[in-house]
Motif scaffolding. Structure first.
Motif, PDB file in Angstrom:
ATOM      1  N   HIS A  23     -37.045 -91.437 -17.946  1.00 59.44           N
ATOM      2  CA  HIS A  23     -38.351 -91.600 -18.591  1.00 59.44           C
ATOM      3  C   HIS A  23     -39.427 -91.981 -17.588  1.00 59.44           C
ATOM      4  O   HIS A  23     -40.480 -91.376 -17.528  1.00 59.44           O
ATOM      5  N   MET A  24     -39.206 -92.995 -16.816  1.00 56.19           N
ATOM      6  CA  MET A  24     -40.145 -93.322 -15.734  1.00 56.19           C
ATOM      7  C   MET A  24     -39.280 -93.863 -14.594  1.00 56.19           C
ATOM      8  O   MET A  24     -38.800 -94.987 -14.664  1.00 56.19           O
ATOM      9  N   PRO A  25     -39.059 -93.047 -13.568  1.00 53.70           N
ATOM     10  CA  PRO A  25     -38.137 -93.478 -12.523  1.00 53.70           C
ATOM     11  C   PRO A  25     -38.674 -94.659 -11.731  1.00 53.70           C
ATOM     12  O   PRO A  25     -39.887 -94.855 -11.650  1.00 53.70           O
ATOM     13  N   LYS A  26     -37.769 -95.426 -11.168  1.00 51.95           N
ATOM     14  CA  LYS A  26     -38.198 -96.515 -10.292  1.00 51.95           C
ATOM     15  C   LYS A  26     -38.231 -96.059  -8.848  1.00 51.95           C
ATOM     16  O   LYS A  26     -38.738 -96.760  -7.971  1.00 51.95           O
TER      17      LYS A  26
END
Lengths: 428, 483, 558
Positions: A23-26
């Motif tokens: 979803h929102m990579p680090k």
């Protein structure tokens, strides 16, 4: 449900590729979410790609070539694609459900890799993908466990094929039995009458085999009068919660719990306690079957209608799974109770966890795929400084441990109960 | 002199070679093969002139500044006859809009003229570092000269937006927002402000024209972003022995989007910037040495925002101080407020003479663009190369660009006319050293272009295709760049 | 399997290795899937699948693939992350050059830039940039798009544009494989000086191959770029709140998010100029209320249930018809306080107010602008977007733009019984850009599934282009492909110059995009000036719709 019933959903895919990414990579290194796309690289291996293949196959525009069959079945059915797809598309597409129907259609058409179809044959005959029925409970010899076929029990254990036939896993099983006894739990097993849950057959696409196995087990559970069904294998746990409702099998008479949840309960109740353990930095891997794929599935048989002139909605409200209600907290709470355990989180956790690639026959059929996914997880563990990568699934643990051995990884892979073995104590 | 056989255009003021040479600032004995000077007064005349030049195979060299040294304008030209296209007669500020901070001007507008008009709209021009008063605003921007407002420099096309062009082929074309209306008056009446540089559709020819040194097309008017005049502003001049100290402040200014104008100067460059004449330069030079002034300077101007201006100054100054106070810098503006005042006066009011020619009569310069992370090393390499030069003062001007993504490195050798020839070799050595170490000659004038294109030979055939598209007969400024 | 002769497949394999080439039906059809509004049709598989998908792993391999295409006169098109069908090949039997093996990413924090390859996603770039107090521009497609593709080839605008510009302007130096297979580095990288500028030596050559819209694959393949990054005063890793997919981003320390509201666009415009000129607001974005509703809900059913029962939050209804979502960003508490004070003062002076929003709504709005994550939910409500004008002109045009979009759509299409989604306001997405101008596009949702809906969308798009031709309110950006020949004449004939570029750099017409100018103008373009007058006259419209219905009906399997 059939592929025909999925056409509306398939046509909703706008090929955005969210099914391939967290979803929102680090970080860039750990931004992938789909083990099969990550390795094959062709879009066809992603959920979006499988939806297109399914659509083309259904409409007789695409032939089931050997390579297509491999592409479809090299997927470990971890369900990450579906969770990610819902970031934007809600229940419009639900690619996982389409993939299930695609596999069922391929199975019906006899287009399943031989290794998998042989596993299913074995499941049908012996109740397990490997091993003989009369050897299923060899692990329990001499343990004096109640026979749930003959006696009523409070807690019925489902061992699962992976651990029941793997001598390497027997110590873990015996440890669990020891703990249950220590906590004075009234429990039993179904000995050689236990079969595979049916989840594997369902995911490969063999609905009738899955139905038969699930019905047998549901009947046995009913008969046992148990109040709790305790799943040791993550795969069976996932099947009871997520596959059985799809097969219209009910386990409503029992609470379905995974061992991590149950032992956390026992600890909370003071029936067990945890002591000291010095293991180095530990990272917990959310197995897909214990996590997003263990979310209770609620069947829905409605239709899509057009409202507000053009917008497609379900004709009745339905429960949509987002992967939020998987078993994420119990394993962490268990680990957090151990004094001296230094826990660190992976970049991809909970419903955004990366699958180790070992499930649904991938390890047996496409070992390089299973190894590749596991190696990626080992790198992820290394990147956060973990020395031990813990799994609540023995299947994941076995796959990742083998991968660690192959690559001489500095990360040790442990099964959660193995890690707890010398830390857990009787009583508060 | 105009040869009898030379075809004269009838539709535009056309004057002879003597007058042309006067315009170019060269003596009548100069060997330039200038045939005359054409002075169009509107866009239609420009187009007619370019079409005429195509028809008669006449070479045109467009120049916009009304007077002054044509150092870059004439650099690299082929040794062949040409006609000067003097755009300076087109000098209208067509429109200015204070709220949108944009104006439309013709090529002949100079900075003082532009600022005078803009002031009525609470605007001022975004300037390069100390342009001469007679410098064409548009020419500066068309040459991609860096401006001193890096935080407002979003892209290399800034502060230019749309252009109204006559291509070398004689065809007209408007770029960006200017393409939307055929009639500029109607566009302005309807509220259109030509704010977009790119387009229309699949074109971005504002970008192509910039840096083309007048080889592809002629601009008749352009829309230009301006600066809203802040109600409060405060300048600072910081000094440090090590340029890297000042670079770390510059990074902070770019990251925190603080400050309006900022740039760095070496001690000699500061003296040159402040000098009224050569004697004054020598005095300043001596004085700086006597006072043990630092080797490097950062000028930064903190400007208030439109709403709650006093309060906006407070937090900006506090943010700046939070870094500066931790660094080994001297606040020169506190110690020597007159230097700051003089520098600011020069920044706002261009001088008649180009500041680089003030110290010793003339100068040799080498400039390139690079990255903030590389510029200190390039300065060091240049200093080493130039260390043995005697009787020549060397100054450095470092201008952060494109919001801190790039840095313009400008090295000036201040010298007398007589020294010019002997410095030609060192100039090219300097070009090579800088280019070898991460300096990029994006604006290669004259002989620098040989080195610049030798380093990227693959782009040359593509640039020639561009020339073939826009100026197929090759009538505009032949010899420049790789044309 | 495609009909590609084995020796050609072998030639591709020789360049990229056998594992990286496929002509399998199931692989090539994945590159033929209808995505968004790029190719209006009721079909999903469009019937123009590539002959093979080839996955080069380096620039040299890309050049090798393009040379094989030239050798055998095969068309080709680059494919990065492949969002929507703009990434699909233009012609059946082309070669789809899938760049997914090229995912280089290098941050240069000191120069506020990164160097990226085609398969680096915006989500990856922004997550790495945050670690260095930087962020990147993310277009509306969200974190899964390729910033390289958007910078080099396709539009490049996004809701955070006030702070992060437009990707075509964020591009620095670039590496290009020409349609004939030559590797060209443009700008500083061409001289091995780094990737920090795209201009020079001399002219800004990239302006020839990357216009306002982009060549969308019609001029070769772009393989590596320098890209500008922007200041980020937030944490190194973005914090998230709420359950998936209602996850939002709590405004980090010294950030604040508000939904602002005015009674009319005149007041709002005055306030917008003040916000722009004060620089107190980093991100200024307006999602139309229905789109806000889709951001806040997880499914269409959830949205519909709230809508019909009147339970949608105010910010998802016409109560929020005139307003902006704003997010301020500050490096210090003092700056934060000043931002707050400025905003309050502007609101007081322009009759504006902050709407009451819950924490969850606030966090989702923040996530939408900082990551563009939920912009893509627009596609959930309708898969056939009508897209009209883009502006990039004076903020003072906003009231007229809003009025125009209402005029263009007419008073029936978005009301009950219309052919586009029923909504209670126009569907303008707007945001400020570079603290200078503003952008808008009008995106009424519809559905691709029915011919009548596609017809209404096409009619709307063309009508809005035509009305913008009569009185331009900024550029009609989504004019592209063959439409360049229809609308180019009123824009000074950029189509003529684009065609010169196409024919000069792609003499064999192999770089295969239907979204760039074609080597020759379509015959229809000659008839267009007259056809336009007839078909877009009130009397002619029904005839035009009939023709479109017949045309799209050919594709309709229903």
């Amino acid at each position: 449900m059939s592929l025909e019933d999925r056409i509306h959903n398939m046509e909703q895919c706008n090929r955005c590729s969210q099914c391939k990414f967290v979803h929102m990579p680090k970080s860039q290194e750990f931004s992938s979410i789909c083990p099969s796309k990550y390795q094959s690289r062709f879009h066809a291996s992603s959920a979006g790609g499988q939806v297109i293949s399914a659509y083309g196959y259904h409409n007789k525009l695409i032939e089931a070539s050997p390579k297509m069959i491999d592409s479809v079945f090299a997927c470990s059915m971890c369900g990450a694609c579906e969770t990610m797809c819902k970031s934007h598309m809600g229940d419009n597409v639900e690619p996982f459900d389409t993939i299930l129907e695609f596999r069922a259609q391929l199975a019906e058409d006899g287009k399943v890799p031989e290794t998998l179809s042989n596993m299913v044959k074995h499941l049908e005959q012996e109740g397990a993908p490997h091993g003989k029925r009369d050897e299923r409970s060899r692990w329990a010899e001499g343990l004096d466990i109640k026979d749930a076929r003959k006696e009523t029990v409070d807690v019925l254990l489902h061992i699962g094929s992976g651990q029941a036939y793997s001598e390497k896993q027997w110590d873990n099983l015996r440890f669990i039995v020891k703990l249950l006894k220590s906590a004075k739990v009234d429990f039993g097993i179904a000995y050689d009458s236990e079969s595979d849950s049916g989840g594997l057959a369902y995911e490969i696409g063999y609905r009738s085999v899955a139905d038969k196995l699930a019905q047998e087990w549901a009947d046995l559970v009913q008969k046992s009068q148990a109040k709790t069904l305790l799943a040791i294998s993550a795969e069976a746990y996932s099947a009871f919660k997520n596959v059985y409702p799809r097969l219209n099998k009910t386990l409503s008479s029992v609470r379905v719990l995974h061992t991590t949840e149950y032992f956390e309960e026992l600890l909370q109740q003071g029936k067990l306690s945890l002591g000291m353990k010095n293991t180095g930095k530990v990272a917990y891997h959310d197995s897909c079957r214990l996590g997003r794929r263990s979310e209770e599935y609620t069947p829905w048989n409605g239709e899509y209608i057009r409202v507000l002139n053009t917008m497609a909605v379900t004709d009745t409200p339905r429960k949509v799974n987002y992967g939020n209600d998987g078993n994420y907290d119990a394993p962490r709470q268990l680990l957090s109770r151990v004094d001296g355990l230094d826990m660190v989180e992976l970049e991809r956790t909970r419903q955004y966890s990366f699958c180790c690639g070992g499930c649904t026959g991938v390890k047996e059929t496409y070992p390089e795929m299973a190894d590749g996914a596991a190696q990626e997880l080992l790198r992820e563990a290394e990147s956060v400084g973990a020395e031990v990568l813990v799994s609540g699934s023995s299947c994941c643990q076995a796959n990742m441990a083998a991968a660690a051995k192959r690559s001489n990884s500095s990360v040790k892979v442990a099964y959660l109960f193995d890690l707890l073995a010398d830390s857990i104590q009787e009583g508060a | 002199m105009i040869n009898d056989a030379f075809p004269l255009p009838k539709f535009v003021t056309f004057e002879n070679a003597t007058i042309a040479k006067e315009f170019l600032g060269v003596s009548t004995e100069n060997s330039l093969k200038v045939q005359g000077i054409a002075r169009p007064e509107d866009e239609q005349q420009v187009q007619q002139l370019v079409q005429w030049a195509n028809e008669h195979e006449v070479t045109l060299v467009p120049l916009s500044s009304p007077s002054g040294n044509r150092r870059h304008g004439l650099a690299g030209l082929k040794d062949a006859p040409f006609v000067v296209l003097d755009m300076s007669k087109m000098s209208r500020v067509i429109h200015a809009d204070g709220e949108d901070a944009i104006a439309i001007i013709e090529p002949g507008v100079t900075f003082p003229e532009f600022d005078a008009q803009l002031q009525k709209h609470n605007l001022r021009s975004i300037k390069p570092f100390l342009p001469r008063a007679s410098k064409s605003v548009l020419a500066c921007y068309l040459e991609r000269e860096p401006t001193t407002l890096p935080n407002e420099h979003w892209d290399s096309t800034d502060p230019l937006a749309s252009l109204s062009l006559t291509m070398g082929s004689g065809e007209s074309f408007r770029t960006g927002g200017a393409a939307l209306y055929e009639d500029l008056d109607e566009a302005l009446k309807n509220g259109a402000r030509q704010m977009m540089a790119s387009g229309p559709i699949g074109t971005d020819y504002t970008r192509v024209m910039l840096g083309s040194q007048g080889t592809l097309g002629v601009t008749s008017w352009a829309s230009i972003y301006c600066q809203r005049i802040p109600s409060i502003e405060q300048g600072f001049l910081y000094g440090a022995e090590d340029v890297t100290t000042l670079i770390s402040i510059v990074r902070h200014l770019a990251l925190h989007q603080l400050g309006a104008q900022y740039f760095m100067l070496s001690r000699v460059q500061l003296a040159a910037a402040l000098a009224k004449d050569s004697t004054h330069f020598a005095e300043l030079h001596q004085l700086f040495g006597k006072d043990a002034m630092p080797a490097w300077y950062l000028y930064v101007n903190i400007a208030s925002r439109d709403v709650l201006p006093e309060e906006s100054m407070q937090w900006q100054l506090a943010d700046l101080s939070s870094l500066v106070d931790t660094l080994p810098v001297t606040t020169i503006s506190q110690q020597y407020p007159s230097y700051l005042a003089e520098l600011e006066a020069r920044l706002s009011t261009p001088s008649k003479e180009f500041y680089k020619d003030v110290p010793c009569g003339t100068h040799t310069e080498v400039f390139c663009i690079t990255q903030m992370s590389k510029v200190a090393n390039l300065v060091n390499l240049a200093q080493n190369l130039l260390a043995d030069l005697s009787d020549v003062q060397v100054g450095f001007y470092l201008q952060p660009m494109i919001q801190g993504t790039n840095c313009h490195l400008d090295i000036s050798l201040f010298h007398t006319d007589e020294q010019t020839t002997q410095l030609a070799d060192i100039e090219m050595q300097l070009v090579k050293v800088l280019a070898d170490n991460g300096g990029f000659f994006s604006r290669p004038y004259g002989k620098w272009s040989e080195d610049a294109f030798a380093r990227n030979e693959t782009i040359v055939p593509h640039l020639r295709r561009v020339k073939d598209i826009f100026d197929p007969a090759g009538i505009l400024s032949p010899g420049k760049l790789c044309y | 399997m495609s009909n590609l002769p084995p020796h050609i497949l072998k030639a591709f394999e020789a360049v990229v290795g056998p594992d990286n080439v496929s002509d399998e039906d199931f692989v090539v059809n994945c590159h033929d899937w209808m995505g968004l509004g790029a190719d209006p049709s009721t079909r999903t598989l469009l019937g123009k699948a590539p002959a093979a998908v080839v996955m080069p792993g380096s620039t040299e391999e890309v050049a090798g693939v393009v040379k094989v295409c030239n050798q055998y006169k095969l068309k080709f098109k680059a494919h990065s992350t492949g969002y929507g069908n703009y990434s699909g090949v233009g012609t059946k039997g082309s070669i789809s050059i899938d760049l997914c093996r090229m995912k280089g990413l290098e941050i240069d924090p000191e120069s506020r830039m990164a160097i990226i390859q085609p398969y680096t996603t915006a989500g990856e770039l922004v997550s790495e940039a945050h670690k260095h107090q930087l962020m990147c521009h993310i277009i509306g497609a969200g974190p899964i798009h390729s910033p390289l593709a958007s910078a080099t080839s396709f539009v490049g605008v996004g809701v955070a544009g006030n702070h992060t510009s437009i990707n075509s302007r964020n591009m620095l130096s670039l590496e290009w494989v020409t349609p004939e297979g030559e590797i060209v580095r443009i700008g500083s990288s061409g001289s091995d000086a780094g990737w920090f500028t795209g201009e020079g030596p001399g002219p800004g050559f990239r302006g020839m191959i990357r216009g306002l819209y982009g060549a969308a694959g019609g001029l070769g393949v772009f393989t590596k770029i320098g890209i500008k990054l922007y200041p980020w005063a937030g944490p190194k890793t973005l914090e998230w709140s709420g359950p998936h997919p209602y996850r939002g981003t709590p405004p980090p320390e010294n950030f604040a998010t508000y939904q602002l509201d005015w009674d009319n666009w005149e007041d709002a415009t005055k306030a917008t100029q003040m916000m722009k000129n004060s620089k107190a607001v980093a991100f200024i974005n307006r999602m139309p209320p229905a789109a806000v509703g889709h951001c806040l809900t997880a499914t269409n059913r959830e949205y519909y249930d709230l809508q019909r029962t009147g339970k949608l939050p105010d910010i998802a209804t016409k109560a929020n018809a005139v307003g902006w979502s704003v997010t301020t960003m500050a490096w210090t508490k003092a700056q934060f306080d000043w931002n707050e004070a400025v905003l309050n003062k502007i609101l007081a002076e322009t009759n504006g107010r902050k709407m009451d929003i819950s924490e969850r709504e606030r966090d989702i709005l923040t996530a939408a602008v900082l990551t563009s994550h939920y912009v893509a939910r627009f596609n959930r409500m309708g898969d056939c977007a009508g897209v009209s004008m883009g502006v990039l002109d004076s903020i003072n045009l906003i009231p007229e733009v809003v009025k125009r979009t209402n005029d263009d759509i007419g008073d029936k299409e978005t009301k009950a019984g219309g052919k586009m989604m029923e909504v209670d306001t126009e569907q303008n997405w707007m945001w400020l850009s570079e603290g200078r101008h503003f952008w808008t596009e009008n995106n009424p949702a519809s559905t691709r599934s029915f011919v009548k809906n596609i017809v209404a969308c096409v009619d709307f798009i063309l009508s809005s282009f035509i009305s913008n031709e009569k009185k331009p309110l900024g550029a009609a950006l989504f004019v592209h492909g063959e439409a360049s020949d229809l609308f180019g004449p009123k824009l000074g004939h950029p189509n003529k110059w684009m065609r010169k570029v196409k024919n000069t750099w792609d003499p064999n017409n192999l770089s295969d995009s239907k979204h760039f100018i074609q080597p020759e103008a379509a015959k229809e373009s000659k008839a267009w000036p007259i056809a336009k007058k007839i078909f877009f006259h009130p009397w002619g419209k029904p005839i035009f719709r009939k023709i479109l219905t017949k045309e799209f009906g050919k594709d309709d399997p229903k």
